[in-house]
Design an enzyme around this catalytic site. Structure first.
Site, PDB file in Angstrom:
ATOM      1  N   ASN A 179       0.781  -1.216  -0.069  1.00 52.79           N
ATOM      2  CA  ASN A 179       0.040   0.175   0.124  1.00 52.79           C
ATOM      3  C   ASN A 179       0.857   1.152  -0.019  1.00 52.79           C
ATOM      4  OD1 ASN A 179      -2.609   1.538   0.749  1.00 52.79           O
ATOM      5  ND2 ASN A 179      -1.303   2.105   2.376  1.00 52.79           N
TER       6      ASN A 179
ATOM      7  N   TYR B  44       2.981   9.685 -11.179  1.00 53.58           N
ATOM      8  CA  TYR B  44       2.201   8.644 -10.282  1.00 53.58           C
ATOM      9  C   TYR B  44       1.203   7.795 -11.269  1.00 53.58           C
ATOM     10  CZ  TYR B  44      -1.367   7.409  -7.164  1.00 53.58           C
ATOM     11  OH  TYR B  44      -2.118   6.558  -6.272  1.00 53.58           O
TER      12      TYR B  44
ATOM     13  N   LYS C 200       1.758   3.502 -11.265  1.00 48.49           N
ATOM     14  CA  LYS C 200       0.719   2.727 -11.208  1.00 48.49           C
ATOM     15  C   LYS C 200       0.479   1.840 -12.202  1.00 48.49           C
ATOM     16  CE  LYS C 200      -0.079   3.908  -7.007  1.00 48.49           C
ATOM     17  NZ  LYS C 200      -0.017   2.995  -5.734  1.00 48.49           N
TER      18      LYS C 200
ATOM     19  N   THR D  37      -9.291  10.944   1.529  1.00 46.81           N
ATOM     20  CA  THR D  37      -8.307  10.822   2.494  1.00 46.81           C
ATOM     21  C   THR D  37      -7.684  12.211   2.937  1.00 46.81           C
ATOM     22  OG1 THR D  37      -6.628  10.501   0.766  1.00 46.81           O
ATOM     23  CG2 THR D  37      -7.497   8.555   1.597  1.00 46.81           C
TER      24      THR D  37
END
Length: 247
Positions: A93, A169, A173, A204
């Site tokens: 994670n 990013y 991924k 979040t």
């Protein structure tokens, strides 16, 4: 942990789990009856987060872990073997993020390298080092927490949306999804299921609800689904809320 406890409780490690989705994943897995190893680069942060779950009566243990450092992972592997008797579920994670305005044409490649070191090589390194422990489990699972940002199937934040922003990013991924496929293909028939999951846009941070972000509990449920798959469950896929997502 004694042998009896070990056989009655699956041991799960969640990297980068002192806050956000990782923290909620720890809560949900512990509520499902698992022994959870909550980790952060800083031991104090891990300990503080774990205490919040321990007071809920959950079986959660805090340990420092830096997925960019072999020595850190090897040290935790020793703890897992000696104190917990092994490992059943690995949830990769831990992640690094970039500014939403970052573009491939102007990205700071040194900063991009840092993103890939955590998001891709961190998961790769951690899986390699902990794989011997997972091979000893009868129902091992590897879950790579990915993102629709690394997919062509996400119409809102995918690789070709928003004029290619958040470049490193998204690339990291997409690479993590590819790594998932490679591990799953190599480990087919061993009983170890390897899948990538997207938790969806999750609230979040303050204000994310205005962007359409869902509750952290819902995002964590994607991870819980993959971590608790039956032995005949899928492997090598990319999923969101238990449904296949193209990438």
């Amino acid at each position: 942990m004694d042998a009896k406890k070990r056989t009655n409780s699956r041991v799960v490690l969640v990297t980068g789990s002192s806050h956000g989705i990782g923290f909620e994943v720890c809560r949900q897995l512990a509520k499902a009856g698992m022994t959870v190893i909550l980790t952060a680069r800083d031991q104090e942060k891990a300990t503080s987060a774990a205490r919040q779950l321990i007071v809920e009566g959950l079986d959660v243990h805090a340990h420092a872990l830096d997925v960019t450092q072999d020595e850190s992972i090897h040290a935790l592997a020793t703890v897992l073997e000696q104190e917990f008797g092994g490992l059943d579920v690995l949830i990769n994670n831990a992640a690094a993020y970039v500014d939403w305005s970052e573009k491939a044409t102007t990205a700071d490649l040194q900063a991009a390298h840092t993103i890939l070191e955590t998001n891709l090589f961190g998961a790769w390194r951690t899986t390699q080092i902990l794989l011997p422990l997972l091979h000893q489990s009868q129902h091992a699972r590897i879950v790579n927490v990915s993102s629709g940002a690394g997919s062509h199937g996400d119409q809102q934040f995918g690789l070709t949306t928003n004029r290619g922003s958040v470049a490193s990013y998204g690339i990291s991924k997409a690479a993590l999804n590819a790594l998932t496929s490679k591990f799953a293909a190599e480990l087919e028939g061993t009983g170890i299921l390897v899948n990538a999951v997207c938790p969806g846009l999750t609230a979040t941070a303050p204000g994310m609800e205005a962007m359409g972000a869902g509750p952290v509990e819902k995002g964590a449920s994607s991870v819980l689904w993959a971590a608790t798959l039956p032995d005949n469950g899928p492997t090598g896929g990319f999923f969101r809320y238990g449904e296949p997502l193209s990438w």
